[in-house]
Design an enzyme around this catalytic site. Sequence first.
Site, PDB file in Angstrom:
ATOM      1  N   THR B 184       0.855  -1.188   0.000  1.00 43.20           N
ATOM      2  CA  THR B 184       0.000   0.000   0.000  1.00 43.20           C
ATOM      3  C   THR B 184       0.885   1.229   0.000  1.00 43.20           C
ATOM      4  O   THR B 184       1.926   1.250   0.648  1.00 43.20           O
ATOM      5  CB  THR B 184      -0.869   0.056   1.272  1.00 43.20           C
ATOM      6  N   GLU B 329      -5.888  -3.729   0.546  1.00 41.29           N
ATOM      7  CA  GLU B 329      -6.166  -4.687   1.621  1.00 41.29           C
ATOM      8  C   GLU B 329      -7.457  -5.471   1.407  1.00 41.29           C
ATOM      9  O   GLU B 329      -7.764  -6.382   2.173  1.00 41.29           O
ATOM     10  CB  GLU B 329      -6.248  -3.959   2.976  1.00 41.29           C
ATOM     11  N   LYS B 438     -13.495  16.546  13.841  1.00 41.93           N
ATOM     12  CA  LYS B 438     -14.375  16.135  14.937  1.00 41.93           C
ATOM     13  C   LYS B 438     -14.692  17.342  15.792  1.00 41.93           C
ATOM     14  O   LYS B 438     -13.851  17.819  16.547  1.00 41.93           O
ATOM     15  CB  LYS B 438     -13.717  15.028  15.753  1.00 41.93           C
ATOM     16  N   TRP B 443     -19.033  14.584  13.419  1.00 34.60           N
ATOM     17  CA  TRP B 443     -17.972  14.503  12.427  1.00 34.60           C
ATOM     18  C   TRP B 443     -18.305  15.362  11.208  1.00 34.60           C
ATOM     19  O   TRP B 443     -19.386  15.224  10.623  1.00 34.60           O
ATOM     20  CB  TRP B 443     -17.766  13.036  11.993  1.00 34.60           C
TER      21      TRP B 443
END
Lengths: 544, 544
Positions: B184, B329, B438, B443
């Site tokens: 990655t 992944e 946040k 959020w």
Amino acid sequence: MDGLMQNVPLTVDRVIDHAAAWHGGREVVSRDADGRVTRTTYAAVHADAKRVSNALAAEGIKPGDRVATMAWNGARHLAAWYGASCMGAVLHTLNPRLFMEQIVYIANHAGDRLLLADPAIADLVGQLLPQVPSIEKVVFLCDRASMPATAYPAVAFDDWIAPYPADHAWGQFGENTACGLCYTSGTTGNPKGVLYSHRSNYIHALMTLQRDALALSARDTVLLVVPMYHANAWGVVFSAPIVGAKLVLPGQRMDGESIYNLIEQEGVTYSSAVPTVWQMLLQYVQENGKRFSTLQRVTIGGSACPESIVRTFRDDYGVDVIQGWGMTETSPLGTVSVPNAAVAAMDDDAQLAHKLKQGRLLFGLDMKLVDDAGNRLPHDGKTPGRLLIKGPTIASGYFGGDGGDVLDGEGFFDTGDVATIDAQGYMQITDRAKDVVKSGGEWISSIEIENIAMGHPALANAAVVGVAHPKWDERPILICQLKPGASANADELRGFLTGKIATWWMPDDVLFVDEIPLGPTGKIDKRAIRAGLTGYKLPFEASR
Amino acid sequence: MDGLMQNVPLTVDRVIDHAAAWHGGREVVSRDADGRVTRTTYAAVHADAKRVSNALAAEGIKPGDRVATMAWNGARHLAAWYGASCMGAVLHTLNPRLFMEQIVYIANHAGDRLLLADPAIADLVGQLLPQVPSIEKVVFLCDRASMPATAYPAVAFDDWIAPYPADHAWGQFGENTACGLCYTSGTTGNPKGVLYSHRSNYIHALMTLQRDALALSARDTVLLVVPMYHANAWGVVFSAPIVGAKLVLPGQRMDGESIYNLIEQEGVTYSSAVPTVWQMLLQYVQENGKRFSTLQRVTIGGSACPESIVRTFRDDYGVDVIQGWGMTETSPLGTVSVPNAAVAAMDDDAQLAHKLKQGRLLFGLDMKLVDDAGNRLPHDGKTPGRLLIKGPTIASGYFGGDGGDVLDGEGFFDTGDVATIDAQGYMQITDRAKDVVKSGGEWISSIEIENIAMGHPALANAAVVGVAHPKWDERPILICQLKPGASANADELRGFLTGKIATWWMPDDVLFVDEIPLGPTGKIDKRAIRAGLTGYKLPFEASR
């Protein structure tokens, strides 16, 4: 070195969990024996399946125990299916249309502990129970109001599961755990049980969902005409919930009008059935001038599909017919007759000729044609050979060890069919191995001669069997059943066949009988025919 | 009790075996760096892959050893891919577009023993070799005539495999064996390696072949624009051979004209790429008045798909756009934006709004949204949460144990994304977890504010980051890069945002910079932005 991916077993509780979580509101529609339609959802089936698991556990059912159903397709049957499998028990689908002696044999062989039955077959259950001592309890797949009157104790499914919460812990086992049991209606010997694993059912469902296979979609409404007791229901019991297709379960009535009405009322886009059902449906639609407003495609399997069905569906109703081949031992789907690029580029007749073959092999499987010595034969579309198949969705043996070791040295299962494979990879069944006529080292297809002979207007049925011959090993003879009032003689039939088959395929004799014997599934019973030929001699011997 | 189905491991040698046996004559078309097009077939790729396995064995490569490729998409790369994996070695795809220091880190971390490289990057290989002592040999993926001049020893692929027969014994290992390695390009910390297993690649390919996923068919011609070194090539390296699709491998050139010409010349029906490639293609087609004569559908992934691409493809060219989401992944496909029945019945605008989300979960996976405490959040299409995912195609950890235990108590992998899931099950990425602001326990999506701000005509780029706040924990600020010659001030931008976002989402400050920093993949580098804000104070603090 192993990969570092998650160790998540392939078990079918994930199927109904997925349907409940992501397609929870999608409808499951059932029609009962009275024609009454009831509606539920995948979320509700999931909850009922959890209750079934708890009810089974309360009855003392342990992992590996067999729980039998004997019922038409319906939502309670579906909940019972998942409720048994997902707790680790084995869901055994009994076929109520078999002869009683076969059902008794199968239920005893399986050692079924519980029987969940359709209320319409309460009498049959009553005959069965004294002969299957392992069955401890009978549950009828209905509510209390629909319970049949019986002389034996039984409980309504709805009452049976009502006390239990929808929270059983599923899937606490490995993916190779037994999941379902389905017996083959073998034409020789006793029925034998195929024991599916969670892994094989999971992989099979994914295989069938490919665009070049059954290609179900969330946008489909699926009418599952194939009985859930027949060859693992072609995997649709798993594949429809996976994609979130609306699922329509038609119960017992298979006549053309009932099926047509259900298709139209529920907006069915896809359905799967044997040719007989489609023939009845098309006859009804044609005689009553009906049209299909939503139906897009149908899958045909179970026996070879007549060209007339494909043409009528396609040309008159715009419905695509997909032929599939498989057997109980292959989960069942092995090949699907979906065009590859080369076939899609052919002219209409050639495409149709390919569509009428049993089709191309699903990925994950290996398939080979061999002669009697096990040597591989060419894929030339002409050379027939025994068809063998291998893969994670193919049986490795039968329940209880019946039949012994059924795989060859390379791990292939012998289908008992004789087939050809053409240059495009299309497999076509030409005969059953035990029915093929072996003459002078070559194989003569009994089915092909029968199909051609059936084109003669006087014949109601025709059967070809091989008879021992001192020089050629075997020679074919043709046995004919005339239509009522019709007449024909042996010379006429030989003349009819001349030019349509190779000269060395010409039957050495033509016999006429009042009735060709049929087996329990409606197929010609060649074992009975052969038994009836005891003492028969071919003409040249008889005249010697 | 286990089922009685065949024990056939799910290994990817079966993929190329199947393609060679059943789609052997189907073309694999490659275009090299010079624009030259060469043609081979799956049968020939299969034979070359067998030779590769023998060549690797002759080099002393053992099961589990890492064999690296660093190359554009081409048939030799495909043969190398299968040749390494099918003998039990690990095929490690290196990305030649990374910074040299990253490539060096990755190749050393992987311990690559062989490097099979594109001849176009001979110089890059020359820089790499002295820094990666584990590499014993370099093979260029070309014939002898195309060999680059190098100061280091190297051999041409064709010469390297020529001595060996096409008969290596594959698949003598379990299905959990490591198959491929892909790192990655993590935005924080060092790159980490995802180690795919044969099983995960096999299952992933079947998952993607569903009609409601990528739906490849034998009749498709697939242009694989997604690099084979990027996120397992979206599994197309497996799925195209499985179905027997013609496979077109475009090499290095990704400009609109090159891609367009390849689509038309080869009759491409399906392609997959990141949005940038489609934007370049559409621009070329529009500016030159071209049409697509065969293209039916394209898959977009890698980053969110702009609505304009979907509309232009669909309305102007009749091409369906399918959005997919995933990451290295996740093998990579996790969700696909294919309509379910409810969405298919919506009006055009609502359907489009769903198509622009990242889509519905593939069967086999579980997905959940959680808050910072790990509590599950509702699927209401509004509540953002951390996106976690689980399944047999999801990573359980990284190569060499990097990152430690990455699964939560229920076995879910944290994607690092923040997302919503709506009532139809459509997931939409709203932010990266580390970029979400946040504020007061709620959020705020930095990406959503950026996308809206980018509608202002003066902005070349926009970034939103959270800044510490004593009462609200964090508050968003907007950082703007103006187009050359354009002007705007903070009040204008606040006015532009008013009514388009919730009042409490309004950035507390608007800053102007000459250039917003970008990372190696072209995405905004928020880490660099945050580093540049050291000492910055929000207006109320600064004015205090």
